[in-house]
Design a protein around this motif. Structure first.
Motif, PDB file in Angstrom:
ATOM      1  N   VAL A 246       0.848  -1.199   0.000  1.00 53.00           N
ATOM      2  CA  VAL A 246       0.000   0.000   0.000  1.00 53.00           C
ATOM      3  C   VAL A 246       0.881   1.244   0.000  1.00 53.00           C
ATOM      4  O   VAL A 246       1.823   1.364   0.784  1.00 53.00           O
ATOM      5  CB  VAL A 246      -0.929   0.019   1.230  1.00 53.00           C
ATOM      6  N   SER A 247       0.563   2.159  -0.898  1.00 55.85           N
ATOM      7  CA  SER A 247       1.336   3.401  -1.009  1.00 55.85           C
ATOM      8  C   SER A 247       0.405   4.605  -1.007  1.00 55.85           C
ATOM      9  O   SER A 247      -0.703   4.536  -1.537  1.00 55.85           O
ATOM     10  CB  SER A 247       2.135   3.400  -2.327  1.00 55.85           C
ATOM     11  N   PRO A 248       0.862   5.715  -0.452  1.00 59.13           N
ATOM     12  CA  PRO A 248       0.120   6.959  -0.691  1.00 59.13           C
ATOM     13  C   PRO A 248       0.350   7.393  -2.127  1.00 59.13           C
ATOM     14  O   PRO A 248       1.359   7.044  -2.743  1.00 59.13           O
ATOM     15  CB  PRO A 248       0.764   7.941   0.301  1.00 59.13           C
ATOM     16  N   ALA A 249      -0.605   8.132  -2.674  1.00 57.56           N
ATOM     17  CA  ALA A 249      -0.481   8.651  -4.037  1.00 57.56           C
ATOM     18  C   ALA A 249      -0.066  10.113  -3.975  1.00 57.56           C
ATOM     19  O   ALA A 249      -0.661  10.912  -3.247  1.00 57.56           O
ATOM     20  CB  ALA A 249      -1.809   8.502  -4.781  1.00 57.56           C
ATOM     21  N   PHE A 250       0.979  10.433  -4.718  1.00 62.95           N
ATOM     22  CA  PHE A 250       1.430  11.811  -4.838  1.00 62.95           C
ATOM     23  C   PHE A 250       1.484  12.165  -6.316  1.00 62.95           C
ATOM     24  O   PHE A 250       2.127  11.454  -7.102  1.00 62.95           O
ATOM     25  CB  PHE A 250       2.825  11.999  -4.230  1.00 62.95           C
ATOM     26  N   ASN A 251       0.834  13.248  -6.688  1.00 64.02           N
ATOM     27  CA  ASN A 251       0.848  13.695  -8.084  1.00 64.02           C
ATOM     28  C   ASN A 251       0.493  12.556  -9.036  1.00 64.02           C
ATOM     29  O   ASN A 251       1.160  12.322 -10.050  1.00 64.02           O
ATOM     30  CB  ASN A 251       2.213  14.280  -8.447  1.00 64.02           C
ATOM     31  N   ALA A 252      -0.537  11.794  -8.674  1.00 61.72           N
ATOM     32  CA  ALA A 252      -1.094  10.726  -9.507  1.00 61.72           C
ATOM     33  C   ALA A 252      -0.159   9.543  -9.686  1.00 61.72           C
ATOM     34  O   ALA A 252      -0.316   8.758 -10.618  1.00 61.72           O
ATOM     35  CB  ALA A 252      -1.509  11.254 -10.873  1.00 61.72           C
ATOM     36  N   SER A 253       0.812   9.366  -8.778  1.00 58.14           N
ATOM     37  CA  SER A 253       1.669   8.181  -8.851  1.00 58.14           C
ATOM     38  C   SER A 253       1.982   7.714  -7.423  1.00 58.14           C
ATOM     39  O   SER A 253       1.552   8.333  -6.460  1.00 58.14           O
ATOM     40  CB  SER A 253       2.953   8.493  -9.616  1.00 58.14           C
TER      41      SER A 253
END
Length: 202
Positions: free
Chosen positions: A82-89
């Motif tokens: 699981v990852s946070p999304a930054f700038n759509a990635s």
């Protein structure tokens, strides 16, 4: 005993990314339990490994803590990432961990993806960023992934997020059952065997 490795790339404490990872982990273990499969899980928080990951990228030598994380992933029968999304990635820390993870660690490994973000606008991160990366690493990516925006965490239990988590967990548990216990590839032995065949045939 089926082993799960849960990778959370949340950068804050408390972290909604870790919260989603924990909910996915609990749902998968519950689903496996319904199927009569006992499962344990080990959580790998990437935030405390940020410096070791960067050091490994620069020097090529992982620290003991990072080696332990690699071993947990390699020895697992399935991975929840699981990852946070930054700038759509995905987050840079998330990508960096998989950049230094030994080759073939995820080969044939069932993987359940999850991502978090401020709004639904980032939800495509799962299919245009994370899925191609795991496919490149030869993982067996579960068809159903879970994206959770900040508003999704408001109603725990009966929310559509809860339903999506349960749906993804059920599919991932079936995938893990179909794959059985993960067999770690020994690339050194494979290459040695291939070389011996070449030499024997010459």
């Amino acid at each position: 005993m089926t082993k799960l490795a849960v990778i959370s790339a949340g950068l804050r404490e408390p972290s909604s990314t870790r919260l989603l990872a924990d909910r996915l982990d609990a749902a998968v273990r519950a689903e496996l339990g319904v199927q009569g499969v006992a499962a344990t899980s080990t959580v790998i928080e990437l935030r405390p490994l940020a410096h070791p990951i960067m050091d490994a990228m620069l020097t090529g030598f992982p620290s003991a803590a990072l080696e332990s994380a690699f071993e947990t992933v390699s020895a697992a029968d399935g991975v929840i990432a699981v990852s946070p999304a930054f700038n759509a990635s995905y987050a840079g820390l998330f990508k960096s961990f998989f950049d230094v993870l030994p080759e073939e660690a995820l080969s044939g490994m069932p993987v359940l993806m999850g991502a978090t973000g401020g709004t639904e606008r980032h939800s495509l991160v799962l299919d245009h960023a994370m899925r191609p990366m795991f496919s490149y690493l030869h993982a067996l990516v579960a068809p159903t992934a879970v994206y959770a925006a900040t508003d999704d965490f408001g109603d725990v239990g009966q929310s559509s997020l809860g339903e999506r988590i349960d749906q993804a967990a059920a599919g991932f548990a079936r995938l893990m059952q179909a794959c059985g216990q993960h067999e770690r590839r020994d690339t050194f032995t494979e290459q040695l065997s291939s070389m011996e065949k070449l030499l024997g045939g010459s």
